[in-house]
Scaffold this active site. Structure first.
Site, PDB file in Angstrom:
ATOM      1  N   HIS A 254      -3.703  -6.593  46.419  1.00 56.43           N
ATOM      2  CA  HIS A 254      -3.689  -7.157  45.064  1.00 56.43           C
ATOM      3  C   HIS A 254      -2.965  -8.502  45.048  1.00 56.43           C
ATOM      4  CE1 HIS A 254       0.413  -6.291  43.400  1.00 56.43           C
ATOM      5  NE2 HIS A 254       0.396  -5.198  44.138  1.00 56.43           N
TER       6      HIS A 254
ATOM      7  N   ASP B 162       5.370  -9.023  46.540  1.00 53.02           N
ATOM      8  CA  ASP B 162       4.521  -7.954  45.977  1.00 53.02           C
ATOM      9  C   ASP B 162       3.488  -8.604  45.075  1.00 53.02           C
ATOM     10  OD1 ASP B 162       3.410  -5.777  44.735  1.00 53.02           O
ATOM     11  OD2 ASP B 162       5.217  -5.142  43.693  1.00 53.02           O
TER      12      ASP B 162
ATOM     13  N   GLU C 149      -3.251  -5.147  39.425  1.00 47.96           N
ATOM     14  CA  GLU C 149      -2.681  -3.906  39.955  1.00 47.96           C
ATOM     15  C   GLU C 149      -1.383  -3.550  39.253  1.00 47.96           C
ATOM     16  OE1 GLU C 149      -0.222  -1.301  42.562  1.00 47.96           O
ATOM     17  OE2 GLU C 149       0.243  -3.294  41.794  1.00 47.96           O
TER      18      GLU C 149
ATOM     19  N   HIS D   8      10.076  -6.412  42.926  1.00 49.07           N
ATOM     20  CA  HIS D   8      10.082  -6.778  41.510  1.00 49.07           C
ATOM     21  C   HIS D   8      11.368  -7.511  41.104  1.00 49.07           C
ATOM     22  CE1 HIS D   8       6.644  -4.042  39.913  1.00 49.07           C
ATOM     23  NE2 HIS D   8       6.369  -4.547  41.105  1.00 49.07           N
TER      24      HIS D   8
HETATM   25 ZN   LIG Z   1       4.493  -4.148  42.247  1.00 54.51          ZN
END
Ligand SMILES: [Zn+2]
Length: 355
Positions: free
Chosen positions: A65, A177, A209, A322
């Site tokens: 993603h 990420d 995602e 994150h």
């Molecule tokens: Zn994530």
């Protein structure tokens, strides 16, 4: 990792692309794919595709993603401050004091995340975690009217950050990420083509995602369109090699110790074994992660597409997921692409993925 791949990784990491607004990252990915893929295209949701060996079997979908978490402006007050909601999952503590880029139709507007100064955080508030609804973005506008000439409701924002090197092998960036997964699927495709590969491979930089990996993410429609027999999903997973993490609770995953292969109900055994064999053939150490039910990644959507897809999940260890400074090992990223390319180049039409 060669210089070209490293440059691509850094360009992708620095491109803004919160869920639903992946255009800048997708453009970087597609331009790199056009250099070697037989065909590239995009779909109505913003998924990006690159393909080799169309018409061959089996068809394998590689999914990474390309979106990242962000913020969305949902209110502009009379004083010109922007109030935001999360696009994806935030720990609001990491937002305090950050610089942000608000992405508007007219370009980037710089802002900072405001909170009252420590001297004025008193009573219970001094020991409580701050909530996102207690933070605002200050773009230096004097009034609401002034702010509205620059920013509109529904504009999104990302943390302003540049990728930096830590030590010899680590990168820190806000979008690890999962731009690393998006790079790996493309790089796996390139390396598989170079090695010689019989199968039909479609690498996909999926969208959304972070806001709906199972129900609403791009992997779901991407997988329907590609109609693969096999899916390899590449995402990040939590490294547990830093203070305050209990390995008895979260397992033992370390940066720089190689790709992480998921094992569990969602994962097809033949794909898992094939990836483990490929790693052995490449003399690459892998780490194994137990995933008893859902994976919490695009693998769940790809697996449930149509009548079912044989999926594998290869994760790259990530510290501080994150957060504005997520860490990844460049060697892990590189080795993940090698393992997948080796797996792909060994695929034949006769392999049975049932059972
Ligand atoms: Zn994530």
């Amino acid at each position: 990792m060669d210089t070209e791949t490293r440059d691509l990784l850094i360009r992708l990491l620095d491109a803004p692309g919160p869920s639903g607004h992946e255009g800048a990252a997708a453009a970087v990915w597609l331009a790199a794919a056009e250099e070697f893929a037989d065909k590239t295209w995009a779909d109505v949701h913003g998924n990006s595709f690159a393909e080799i060996n169309s018409g061959s079997a089996p068809t394998v979908m590689l999914a990474g993603h390309a979106d990242e978490i962000g913020l969305m402006v949902h209110h502009i007050d009379d004083e010109g401050f922007l109030w935001v909601v999360g696009v994806g999952g935030w720990d609001p503590q990491v937002l305090v004091g950050q610089r942000v880029d608000v992405l508007t139709s007219e370009g980037v507007v710089a802002g900072v995340v405001g909170r009252r100064a420590v001297h004025m955080i008193t009573g219970d508030d001094a020991t409580k975690a701050v909530k996102l609804k207690e933070l605002w973005i200050d773009i230096g506008a004097g009034t609401g009217a002034q702010a509205k000439t620059k920013v509109s409701i529904g504009d999104v924002a990302v943390i302003r950050s540049d990728t930096v090197n830590l030590g010899d092998d680590l990168l820190a960036a806000r979008s690890i990420d999962n731009r690393v997964g998006a790079v790996v699927v493309l790089e796996s495709l390139r390396r598989a083509a170079k090695r010689g590969c019989q199968a039909h491979i479609v690498a996909v930089a999926t969208v959304q995602e972070e806001i709906g990996y199972l129900a609403g993410g791009g992997a779901r429609t991407g997988a329907f369109g590609v109609d693969p027999q096999v899916g390899i999903v590449v995402d990040v997973t939590h490294a547990t090699d830093h203070p305050t993490i209990e390995k008895t609770e979260h397992g033992d995953i370390r940066l720089g110790r190689g790709p992480v292969l998921a094992r569990g109900a969602a994962i097809n055994r033949t794909v898992f074994n094939g990836l483990a064999d490929a790693a052995r053939a490449e003399s690459i150490d892998v780490q194994i992660q137990a995933v008893p039910a859902m994976t919490g990644t695009d693998a769940d959507a790809v697996r449930m597409s149509r009548a079912g897809v044989a999926v594998g999940l290869v994760s790259i260890p990530n510290r501080y997921m994150h957060s504005p400074n997520q860490l990844v090992s460049i060697t892990d990223v590189d080795q993940t692409a090698d393992v997948i390319a080796c797996f792909l180049s060994g695929l034949t039409e006769s392999i049975d993925f049932t059972g």
